[in-house]
Motif scaffolding. Structure first.
Motif, PDB file in Angstrom:
ATOM      1  N   PHE A  55       0.761  -1.189   0.010  1.00 39.95           N
ATOM      2  CA  PHE A  55       0.077  -0.025   0.026  1.00 39.95           C
ATOM      3  C   PHE A  55       0.904   1.352   0.048  1.00 39.95           C
ATOM      4  O   PHE A  55       0.705   2.214  -0.898  1.00 39.95           O
ATOM      5  N   CYS A  56       1.847   1.357   0.996  1.00 36.66           N
ATOM      6  CA  CYS A  56       2.667   2.411   0.880  1.00 36.66           C
ATOM      7  C   CYS A  56       3.633   2.768  -0.233  1.00 36.66           C
ATOM      8  O   CYS A  56       3.917   3.910  -0.338  1.00 36.66           O
ATOM      9  N   ALA A  57       3.888   1.607  -0.896  1.00 39.73           N
ATOM     10  CA  ALA A  57       5.014   1.821  -1.969  1.00 39.73           C
ATOM     11  C   ALA A  57       4.303   2.593  -3.068  1.00 39.73           C
ATOM     12  O   ALA A  57       4.898   3.295  -4.054  1.00 39.73           O
ATOM     13  N   GLN A  58       2.810   2.892  -3.119  1.00 40.40           N
ATOM     14  CA  GLN A  58       2.179   3.666  -3.944  1.00 40.40           C
ATOM     15  C   GLN A  58       2.267   5.175  -3.799  1.00 40.40           C
ATOM     16  O   GLN A  58       1.857   6.029  -4.544  1.00 40.40           O
ATOM     17  N   TYR A  59       2.556   5.610  -2.630  1.00 35.79           N
ATOM     18  CA  TYR A  59       2.684   6.858  -2.228  1.00 35.79           C
ATOM     19  C   TYR A  59       4.270   7.364  -1.651  1.00 35.79           C
ATOM     20  O   TYR A  59       4.576   6.879  -0.367  1.00 35.79           O
ATOM     21  N   ALA A  60       4.785   8.366  -2.435  1.00 37.00           N
ATOM     22  CA  ALA A  60       6.113   8.618  -1.943  1.00 37.00           C
ATOM     23  C   ALA A  60       6.219   9.440  -0.638  1.00 37.00           C
ATOM     24  O   ALA A  60       7.268   9.180   0.027  1.00 37.00           O
ATOM     25  N   GLU A  61       5.348   9.766  -0.116  1.00 32.54           N
ATOM     26  CA  GLU A  61       5.250  10.376   1.110  1.00 32.54           C
ATOM     27  C   GLU A  61       5.432   9.574   2.420  1.00 32.54           C
ATOM     28  O   GLU A  61       5.769  10.047   3.369  1.00 32.54           O
ATOM     29  N   PHE A  62       5.355   8.298   2.161  1.00 30.40           N
ATOM     30  CA  PHE A  62       5.669   7.350   3.244  1.00 30.40           C
ATOM     31  C   PHE A  62       7.001   6.964   3.194  1.00 30.40           C
ATOM     32  O   PHE A  62       7.627   6.243   4.516  1.00 30.40           O
ATOM     33  N   GLY A  63       7.673   7.156   2.304  1.00 33.36           N
ATOM     34  CA  GLY A  63       9.155   7.104   2.334  1.00 33.36           C
ATOM     35  C   GLY A  63       9.314   5.466   2.313  1.00 33.36           C
ATOM     36  O   GLY A  63       8.705   4.586   2.159  1.00 33.36           O
ATOM     37  N   SER A  64      10.869   5.249   2.556  1.00 32.95           N
ATOM     38  CA  SER A  64      11.266   3.760   2.731  1.00 32.95           C
ATOM     39  C   SER A  64      12.215   3.493   3.868  1.00 32.95           C
ATOM     40  O   SER A  64      12.997   2.645   3.808  1.00 32.95           O
ATOM     41  N   SER A  65      12.507   4.529   4.796  1.00 31.84           N
ATOM     42  CA  SER A  65      13.444   4.401   5.645  1.00 31.84           C
ATOM     43  C   SER A  65      12.968   3.391   6.762  1.00 31.84           C
ATOM     44  O   SER A  65      11.956   3.058   6.862  1.00 31.84           O
ATOM     45  N   TYR A  66      13.923   2.874   7.439  1.00 36.92           N
ATOM     46  CA  TYR A  66      13.901   2.137   8.487  1.00 36.92           C
ATOM     47  C   TYR A  66      14.505   1.959   9.648  1.00 36.92           C
ATOM     48  O   TYR A  66      15.900   1.954   9.727  1.00 36.92           O
ATOM     49  N   ALA A  67      13.796   2.401  10.823  1.00 35.30           N
ATOM     50  CA  ALA A  67      14.644   2.714  11.973  1.00 35.30           C
ATOM     51  C   ALA A  67      15.577   1.742  12.490  1.00 35.30           C
ATOM     52  O   ALA A  67      16.354   2.121  13.345  1.00 35.30           O
ATOM     53  N   GLY A  68      15.375   0.439  12.261  1.00 35.12           N
ATOM     54  CA  GLY A  68      16.036  -0.689  12.624  1.00 35.12           C
ATOM     55  C   GLY A  68      17.327  -1.029  11.834  1.00 35.12           C
ATOM     56  O   GLY A  68      18.004  -1.740  12.192  1.00 35.12           O
ATOM     57  N   ASP A  69      17.470  -0.139  10.737  1.00 32.72           N
ATOM     58  CA  ASP A  69      18.582  -0.473   9.710  1.00 32.72           C
ATOM     59  C   ASP A  69      19.932   0.341  10.671  1.00 32.72           C
ATOM     60  O   ASP A  69      19.969   1.475  10.905  1.00 32.72           O
ATOM     61  N   GLU A  70      20.642  -0.568  11.099  1.00 36.29           N
ATOM     62  CA  GLU A  70      21.808  -0.073  11.949  1.00 36.29           C
ATOM     63  C   GLU A  70      23.018   0.461  10.973  1.00 36.29           C
ATOM     64  O   GLU A  70      23.653   1.000  11.709  1.00 36.29           O
ATOM     65  N   VAL A  71      22.940   0.413   9.716  1.00 41.79           N
ATOM     66  CA  VAL A  71      24.139   0.935   9.083  1.00 41.79           C
ATOM     67  C   VAL A  71      23.569   2.200   8.169  1.00 41.79           C
ATOM     68  O   VAL A  71      24.364   2.895   7.568  1.00 41.79           O
ATOM     69  N   ALA A  72      22.286   2.535   8.155  1.00 44.56           N
ATOM     70  CA  ALA A  72      21.717   3.735   7.655  1.00 44.56           C
ATOM     71  C   ALA A  72      22.251   5.120   8.191  1.00 44.56           C
ATOM     72  O   ALA A  72      22.425   5.054   9.544  1.00 44.56           O
ATOM     73  N   ASN A  73      22.695   5.898   7.445  1.00 39.01           N
ATOM     74  CA  ASN A  73      23.190   7.255   7.851  1.00 39.01           C
ATOM     75  C   ASN A  73      21.954   8.201   7.911  1.00 39.01           C
ATOM     76  O   ASN A  73      22.359   9.203   8.931  1.00 39.01           O
ATOM     77  N   ASP A  74      20.906   7.802   7.388  1.00 41.36           N
ATOM     78  CA  ASP A  74      19.801   9.002   7.524  1.00 41.36           C
ATOM     79  C   ASP A  74      18.459   8.452   7.279  1.00 41.36           C
ATOM     80  O   ASP A  74      18.525   7.146   6.716  1.00 41.36           O
ATOM     81  N   SER A  75      17.445   9.007   7.383  1.00 48.36           N
ATOM     82  CA  SER A  75      16.204   8.302   6.840  1.00 48.36           C
ATOM     83  C   SER A  75      15.585   9.119   5.634  1.00 48.36           C
ATOM     84  O   SER A  75      14.451   9.180   5.404  1.00 48.36           O
ATOM     85  N   GLY A  76      16.512   9.751   5.045  1.00 48.64           N
ATOM     86  CA  GLY A  76      16.099   9.979   3.525  1.00 48.64           C
ATOM     87  C   GLY A  76      15.099  11.356   3.813  1.00 48.64           C
ATOM     88  O   GLY A  76      15.410  12.275   4.611  1.00 48.64           O
ATOM     89  N   ASN A  77      13.916  11.054   3.349  1.00 49.02           N
ATOM     90  CA  ASN A  77      13.094  12.466   3.399  1.00 49.02           C
ATOM     91  C   ASN A  77      12.279  12.354   4.655  1.00 49.02           C
ATOM     92  O   ASN A  77      11.062  13.018   5.001  1.00 49.02           O
ATOM     93  N   GLY A  78      12.554  11.050   5.607  1.00 43.68           N
ATOM     94  CA  GLY A  78      11.869  11.313   6.830  1.00 43.68           C
ATOM     95  C   GLY A  78      10.768  10.456   6.957  1.00 43.68           C
ATOM     96  O   GLY A  78      10.119   9.951   8.032  1.00 43.68           O
TER      97      GLY A  78
END
Length: 382
Positions: A55-78
């Motif tokens: 469902f969320c893949a249809q809407y860019a506003e929901f983004g794709s970040s994951y707070a559990g990703d330990e190697v990510a530097n940021d959450s993109g657009n939030g």
């Protein structure tokens, strides 16, 4: 998907084994009750997550970040999956939910406006106004004020959340919420508020959340309001126990040094209101897998500066629903540099706007915050 299929097959085989076992036969067939319960819960969570991802893949506003990703530097657009780390009860049916994520890679898009986010569970979406600031969002922190209704699809899901724990697998925990990027509720940064010298606000329930955002902007020396602007907030609640964000409102009034006046009116009348609250409270208590952070007799909310002051002339000396006389006595007088914002249940706008027109406020001066989007006779930029 493979994990979901494996768990579903295990449950199917258990059902087959149970159906084929004879009465008094081998009780060891199938899964133990606690294991089956765990498997069923995992299946439900996985099915919801997969449905939510599609469902969320249809809407860019929901983004794709994951707070559990330990190697990510940021959450993109939030936008993405935010992790719940704390629940604080503020009333018998309302809690503050504090989420975290990696800091966004972009600045807040509406730092000087009233804003909200969308929250999605499965394919159900609702808008919520944060009580945290734009600056906090930029560091990956978000606080949502959510009132739970026994009949509410999304609010019940909040009641079933639990803060993340390091003692169990993170993926299996009920600590995740799909949160959108910030979205505009009311544009304050346009010229329509730059010359406002008097601001009135009439709020009810969680309508206090956007009111806090607007008052913070008014008090910000670098904000869009002129430095001499003054505000009056009238907050209607059933009882003292239903007032939300009391500590924050008191602190804001004190810090404003005379520029902000906050007054409460309490509307509950007699035993009927108490009975209705008791009935709804019991329904909330029966929500399956409900967390235990709601305020109760055994775990009361204790304001930092003591109980609500209800004496004559004090912060909560008014009784009953908002009236024309109350608004006339408290709100700034009608004028070219005055605006009045109404934020609360739908019926509040119908009632209060009629009263405001009756005491001389023009339609252009009135702004309704409805379902966390703006509506007004003046049609401000949204």
């Amino acid at each position: 998907k493979d994990a979901l299929a494996a768990l579903q097959e295990a449950l199917r085989l258990t059902d087959v084994a149970t159906a084929q076992s004879s009465p008094g036969g081998d009780a060891g067939l199938g899964l133990p009750r606690h294991i089956r319960s765990w498997a069923e819960r995992c299946v439900a969570q996985m099915q919801e997550r997969l449905s939510q991802d599609v469902f969320c893949a249809q809407y860019a506003e929901f983004g794709s970040s994951y707070a559990g990703d330990e190697v990510a530097n940021d959450s993109g657009n939030g936008g993405g999956l935010w992790k719940l780390v704390q629940i604080t009860g503020v009333s018998w049916n309302t809690c503050l939910y504090q989420f975290v994520n990696h800091a966004p890679a972009v600045p807040h898009p509406f730092a000087h406006d009233a804003w909200h986010v969308k929250v999605c569970f499965g394919q159900d979406v609702r808008e919520y106004t944060p009580v945290s600031t734009a600056a906090e969002w930029e560091t990956g922190k978000l606080r949502l004020l959510v009132k739970t209704y026994s009949f509410g699809t999304l609010s019940k899901r909040f009641a079933q959340l639990a803060p993340a724990s390091r003692f169990t697998d993170m993926e299996e925990q009920r600590c995740w919420a799909q949160v959108s990027v910030p979205l505009p509720t009311l544009r304050l940064s346009g010229c329509s508020f730059a010359n406002i010298t008097h601001l009135g606000m009439v709020v009810g329930g969680t309508g206090v959340a956007p009111a806090l955002q607007i008052l913070r902007e008014m008090m910000d020396p670098t904000g869009v309001f002129c430095c001499s602007c003054k505000a009056v907030l009238v907050y209607s609640s059933q009882s003292a126990d239903d007032i939300l964000m009391l500590d924050e409102l008191r602190e804001m009034e004190r810090a404003a040094e005379g520029r902000v006046l906050i007054r409460h009116t309490l509307t509950a009348q007699g035993d009927t209101s108490k009975e209705a609250q008791a009935l709804e409270s019991e329904r909330i208590r029966k929500i399956k897998d409900r967390h235990h952070s709601f305020v109760s007799t055994w775990m009361p909310f204790k304001p930092k500066e003591g109980p609500l002051r209800v004496g004559e002339g004090e912060e909560a000396s008014y009784r009953g629903r908002v009236t024309r006389e109350m608004l006339s006595a408290l709100l700034p007088a009608p004028g070219a540099n005055t605006k009045v914002v109404v934020s609360g249940p739908p019926q509040m706008w119908e009632d209060v706007s009629s009263m405001l027109h009756g005491i001389g406020h023009s339609s252009d001066a009135l702004i309704e915050l409805k379902a966390f989007t703006v509506a007004s006779s003046a049609q401000p930029d949204t």
